[in-house]
Design a protein around this motif. Sequence first.
Motif, short mmCIF file in Angstrom:
data_model
loop_
_atom_site.label_atom_id
_atom_site.label_comp_id
_atom_site.label_asym_id
_atom_site.label_seq_id
_atom_site.Cartn_x
_atom_site.Cartn_y
_atom_site.Cartn_z
N LYS A 1 -39.19 0.41 -82.25
CA LYS A 1 -39.21 -1.05 -82.07
C LYS A 1 -39.45 -1.40 -80.59
CE LYS A 1 -34.77 -1.08 -80.53
NZ LYS A 1 -33.87 -1.60 -79.68
N ALA A 2 -39.29 -0.42 -79.68
CA ALA A 2 -39.51 -0.72 -78.26
C ALA A 2 -40.96 -0.53 -77.88
CB ALA A 2 -38.61 0.16 -77.40
N MET B 1 -30.93 0.41 -83.09
CA MET B 1 -30.25 -0.85 -83.40
C MET B 1 -30.06 -1.71 -82.16
SD MET B 1 -27.42 0.80 -85.95
CE MET B 1 -26.67 -0.62 -86.72
N GLY B 2 -30.41 -1.19 -81.00
CA GLY B 2 -30.33 -2.02 -79.80
C GLY B 2 -29.17 -1.69 -78.87
N LEU B 3 -28.60 -0.52 -79.06
CA LEU B 3 -27.50 -0.08 -78.19
C LEU B 3 -28.10 0.87 -77.14
CD1 LEU B 3 -24.39 -0.50 -78.39
CD2 LEU B 3 -24.28 1.68 -79.59
N LEU C 1 -33.30 -0.08 -70.10
CA LEU C 1 -33.84 -1.41 -70.43
C LEU C 1 -35.13 -1.30 -71.25
CD1 LEU C 1 -33.26 -3.27 -67.06
CD2 LEU C 1 -32.03 -3.62 -69.21
N MET C 2 -35.87 -0.21 -71.02
CA MET C 2 -37.13 -0.01 -71.75
C MET C 2 -36.90 0.20 -73.24
SD MET C 2 -39.75 -0.15 -69.69
CE MET C 2 -41.01 0.57 -70.72
N THR C 3 -35.68 0.60 -73.66
CA THR C 3 -35.43 0.83 -75.09
C THR C 3 -35.26 -0.49 -75.85
OG1 THR C 3 -33.02 1.00 -74.87
CG2 THR C 3 -34.26 3.04 -74.60
#
Lengths: 295, 235
Positions: free
Chosen positions: B105-106, B76-78, B149-151
Amino acid sequence: MFFELLAGNLIQGVFLGAVYGMATMGLSLIFGVLKVVNVGHGAFIMVGAFITLALFDGLGISPILAIPAAFGVGLALGLFFYYTVIQRLIKAPELATLLATFSIGILLEEVIKLVFGSEFRGYNWVVGKIDLGITVVPMSKLYAGVGSVVIAVLLYLWFNRTRAGSAMRSVVEDSEGARVCGVNVGAAYAWSFALGIGLTVASGVLLTMFIPVGINPYMGGGYTLKAFVIAVLGGLASPYGAFFGGLVFGLIENGSYTLFALLPGVEPFALTRFLSFMILLVILLIRPTGLLRGK
Amino acid sequence: MLDVKDLESGYGPMQVLWKPSLTVKKGNITSLLGPNGVGKSTLLETVFGSVPPWGGQVLYNGVDVTRVPTHKKVDMGLALVPEGKHLFPSMTVYENLAMGAYPKKAMPHREKNMQLVYALFPRLKERSEQAAGSLSGGEQQMVTISRALMTQPQLIMLDEPSQGLAPLLVREVFETIVKMKTDIGLTVLLIEQNADASLNSADYVYIMHEGTIKAEGTPEEIKGSSEIREAYLGI
């Protein structure tokens, strides 16, 4: 004459060693990922042997086809025992997982005894021999050795080329780091255990292809001990280390067999076991982290 | 973007979090300050899911994620930059960063994000083929931040990123955190003991003590209140 015999035995030792290596990869994989020592390792090998026997004697199915069947049964058994037993014990002191895997081993032995009885069994798979000049190798042994190498290569590719494999490798290195990368660590534990058991049960097929006799519910004990020696040779936590450890062990076992046979009044097979545990002792004394890859 | 409401958790029988509540606004650097052992890390770990919550609520973009498993939160972007780095020591720097692109998604953004972190930390590019375990402490911290940051995160949580670093590196880390906000457009939740540096880079500050939030305000308000400074920060 002696050197021909030795060379012949060493060639067979390579095949046997590949099978031993393959039969230890599951143990190392489970230890590497979960830090759980599967004391019931040999019992899973025994299950593989009985799957081979049942399929061959009962249904006439070739042991080669028994390999994927045993692998599938092993995956299922692995997932079952992971979620019912191992998952609850991962954070418990080591003694708990030792006792639990020991008990799983006894459970498997007794269930198999209930179904198949406790007598020694064997099967007779006739696939011919191949003459290598110095020695004649039964095709079944050749298949077992080559099959083991193929499975080891597949495992390597799976670990290094697939997303699920990279997840498992990251969990081995640092489970918290893996979590941060979005790896489902719980699932990685479960599937690593399942994969380790799958490989072990499948190795039971390969071992009976090499030695198609002496199949009985209690045959696993000796293999558990050998697997420990091999795993320590290979550095305990690395499946590939285990594979090379197995090769070394197969060569030592067969090579020393030839040498011990020269001694008058000695039963050479008993002495090879003595030698393997001497080797284990010496390694543990001088390099407790294993020979190939020390951490 | 992130709302923590009356969160409770702990280890075994010991309760650590006593209903702290805080809000992280989108596009802000929010800093959580307080001395060692007041539950700051536990708060992050409970939000992230490594420590199971006992009670309370965590809302992410308005969605209740209190009991969502960690790997789904990463999707989810955390993102979390954990205390103690947790790198993959025998993998190379490149492989560590590539592992950061593990979320589905990454993955499509892997090369783009790789260039982004190499631009942030040029030294990592030089070291890309070296095993992460062989790097210095400061370089390892850079890899840890880069891996997060890569995630492809929206919200990045950093657990004491300046801990154990030399003063020069501390400045570099804080400069990077500000760049994450201004250049990449990330939202940041930062845990720190280093009050001075955090007060200079944060947009909003919470002061944590004994497992709960004792004070909050803009950095100017915190600096301006001698009571807060003396009672909780010792400056």
